[in-house]
Design a protein around this motif. Sequence first.
Motif, PDB file in Angstrom:
ATOM      1  N   GLU B  22      91.826  -7.575  44.592  1.00  0.00           N
ATOM      2  CA  GLU B  22      91.047  -8.598  45.278  1.00  0.00           C
ATOM      3  C   GLU B  22      91.434  -9.989  44.804  1.00  0.00           C
ATOM      4  OE1 GLU B  22      88.688  -5.791  47.466  1.00  0.00           O
ATOM      5  OE2 GLU B  22      89.072  -7.932  47.672  1.00  0.00           O
ATOM      6  N   CYS B  23      91.406 -10.941  45.756  1.00  0.00           N
ATOM      7  CA  CYS B  23      91.651 -12.343  45.432  1.00  0.00           C
ATOM      8  C   CYS B  23      90.750 -13.188  46.319  1.00  0.00           C
ATOM      9  CB  CYS B  23      93.110 -12.722  45.657  1.00  0.00           C
ATOM     10  SG  CYS B  23      93.422 -14.491  45.414  1.00  0.00           S
ATOM     11  N   SER B  24      90.020 -14.095  45.709  1.00  0.00           N
ATOM     12  CA  SER B  24      89.188 -14.992  46.508  1.00  0.00           C
ATOM     13  C   SER B  24      89.200 -16.389  45.896  1.00  0.00           C
ATOM     14  CB  SER B  24      87.760 -14.465  46.617  1.00  0.00           C
ATOM     15  OG  SER B  24      87.191 -14.321  45.341  1.00  0.00           O
ATOM     16  N   GLN B  25      89.082 -17.400  46.767  1.00  0.00           N
ATOM     17  CA  GLN B  25      89.062 -18.787  46.300  1.00  0.00           C
ATOM     18  C   GLN B  25      87.950 -19.541  47.023  1.00  0.00           C
ATOM     19  OE1 GLN B  25      90.188 -21.475  48.456  1.00  0.00           O
ATOM     20  NE2 GLN B  25      91.239 -20.300  50.062  1.00  0.00           N
ATOM     21  N   THR B  26      87.371 -20.479  46.312  1.00  0.00           N
ATOM     22  CA  THR B  26      86.240 -21.236  46.850  1.00  0.00           C
ATOM     23  C   THR B  26      86.605 -22.683  47.135  1.00  0.00           C
ATOM     24  OG1 THR B  26      85.492 -21.715  44.605  1.00  0.00           O
ATOM     25  CG2 THR B  26      84.570 -19.771  45.679  1.00  0.00           C
ATOM     26  N   MET B  27      87.898 -22.967  47.209  1.00  0.00           N
ATOM     27  CA  MET B  27      88.357 -24.339  47.404  1.00  0.00           C
ATOM     28  C   MET B  27      88.618 -24.667  48.872  1.00  0.00           C
ATOM     29  SD  MET B  27      90.901 -24.484  44.086  1.00  0.00           S
ATOM     30  CE  MET B  27      91.571 -22.857  44.349  1.00  0.00           C
ATOM     31  N   GLY B  28      88.474 -23.682  49.758  1.00  0.00           N
ATOM     32  CA  GLY B  28      88.707 -23.922  51.178  1.00  0.00           C
ATOM     33  C   GLY B  28      90.165 -24.092  51.540  1.00  0.00           C
ATOM     34  N   HIS B  29      91.068 -23.599  50.678  1.00  0.00           N
ATOM     35  CA  HIS B  29      92.496 -23.733  50.949  1.00  0.00           C
ATOM     36  C   HIS B  29      92.926 -22.795  52.071  1.00  0.00           C
ATOM     37  CE1 HIS B  29      93.412 -25.293  46.616  1.00  0.00           C
ATOM     38  NE2 HIS B  29      92.784 -26.181  47.366  1.00  0.00           N
ATOM     39  N   ASP B  30      93.757 -23.324  52.973  1.00  0.00           N
ATOM     40  CA  ASP B  30      94.277 -22.486  54.041  1.00  0.00           C
ATOM     41  C   ASP B  30      95.382 -21.560  53.551  1.00  0.00           C
ATOM     42  OD1 ASP B  30      93.945 -25.065  56.567  1.00  0.00           O
ATOM     43  OD2 ASP B  30      92.678 -23.318  56.168  1.00  0.00           O
ATOM     44  N   LYS B  31      96.191 -22.028  52.609  1.00  0.00           N
ATOM     45  CA  LYS B  31      97.375 -21.277  52.213  1.00  0.00           C
ATOM     46  C   LYS B  31      97.114 -20.467  50.946  1.00  0.00           C
ATOM     47  CE  LYS B  31     100.471 -24.242  54.682  1.00  0.00           C
ATOM     48  NZ  LYS B  31     101.661 -25.057  54.754  1.00  0.00           N
ATOM     49  N   MET B  32      97.480 -19.197  51.023  1.00  0.00           N
ATOM     50  CA  MET B  32      97.323 -18.318  49.873  1.00  0.00           C
ATOM     51  C   MET B  32      98.580 -17.470  49.704  1.00  0.00           C
ATOM     52  SD  MET B  32      93.312 -17.203  50.022  1.00  0.00           S
ATOM     53  CE  MET B  32      93.297 -16.641  48.302  1.00  0.00           C
ATOM     54  N   TYR B  33      98.803 -17.031  48.441  1.00  0.00           N
ATOM     55  CA  TYR B  33     100.060 -16.369  48.087  1.00  0.00           C
ATOM     56  C   TYR B  33      99.799 -15.221  47.115  1.00  0.00           C
ATOM     57  CZ  TYR B  33     101.106 -21.220  49.262  1.00  0.00           C
ATOM     58  OH  TYR B  33     101.127 -22.464  49.862  1.00  0.00           O
TER      59      TYR B  33
END
Lengths: 114, 113
Positions: B22-33
Motif C-alpha cells: 500500500e502507498c498513500s499520500q495526503t499532499m494531493g499530488h497527481d504524479k506517483m511512482y
Amino acid sequence: SQQGEEDPQALSIQEGENATMNCSYKTSINNLQWYRQNSGRGLVHLILIRSNEREKHSGRLRVTLDTSKKSSSLLITASRAADTASYFCATGTITQGGSEKLVFGKGTKLTVNP
Amino acid sequence: EADIYQTPRYLVIGTGKKITLECSQTMGHDKMYWYQQDPGMELHLIHYSYGVNSTEKGDLSSESTVSRIRTEHFPLTLESARPSHTSQYLCASSRGQATYEQYFGPGTRLTVT
C-alpha cells in the motif's frame, strides 16, 4: 542505461571534516537533484539545481553543476555523525516526445565518524 | 517528513502468495511512482501514474501491477510472489513534472522465501 554515476562509492571521514561527492551523467538534462537515504528508509530531497545554474547553496550543502563536463558535485561542510547516509544524484530529463524522467545513480555511502 | 505512507514496512511471505503493497499520500499530488531498490544499489522505476486511471510501466520490467482509482492511493500488487521479487519497494509522489522534487515513503522491504 544508467544516467548518473556517483563517485566515490563509499567515503569515510571524521566529524567536522568536509565531504565531497561527485556525479557524472551522459545526456542533456533539465535539472540535477541530490537525495539522502538513511539506512533502510526512503529518500529525502536535498537540493535541485537547474541546467542553467552553476552553483547552489542550502545550509551546509553546496552543489555545483558543470554541464560542459556533464558533472555535478555535492559538498557537505563541517560534517556531523548524523550526516551518515547514502547520497544519490538524480538527473531530470524531458525528451522531445514530452516524456519526463528522473533517473537515479547508485549512490555514495558516506560514514561520518564521531 | 513527507506525507506519504507505505504499509507494511516489512513483509516476509512464501512463494506463490498474492501480496499488495500500500502507498498513500495526503499532499494531493497527481504524479506517483513505484521504485525497486536492491541493497546498496540504484533505484529503478517500475511503475508510474500521472493521475486517476492513468498507469504506465517504468524502465525496469516488473511482474507487478498497479492501480490508481483515487488520487491519494497507489497500491502495487504481485499476483504470485517469487524469491526474485525480494527487494525494497519505494513509493514516491511529485506535485508537478516527474523531473521535479519527489517525496518518498519509508519503503517496504519484501522477502519472499
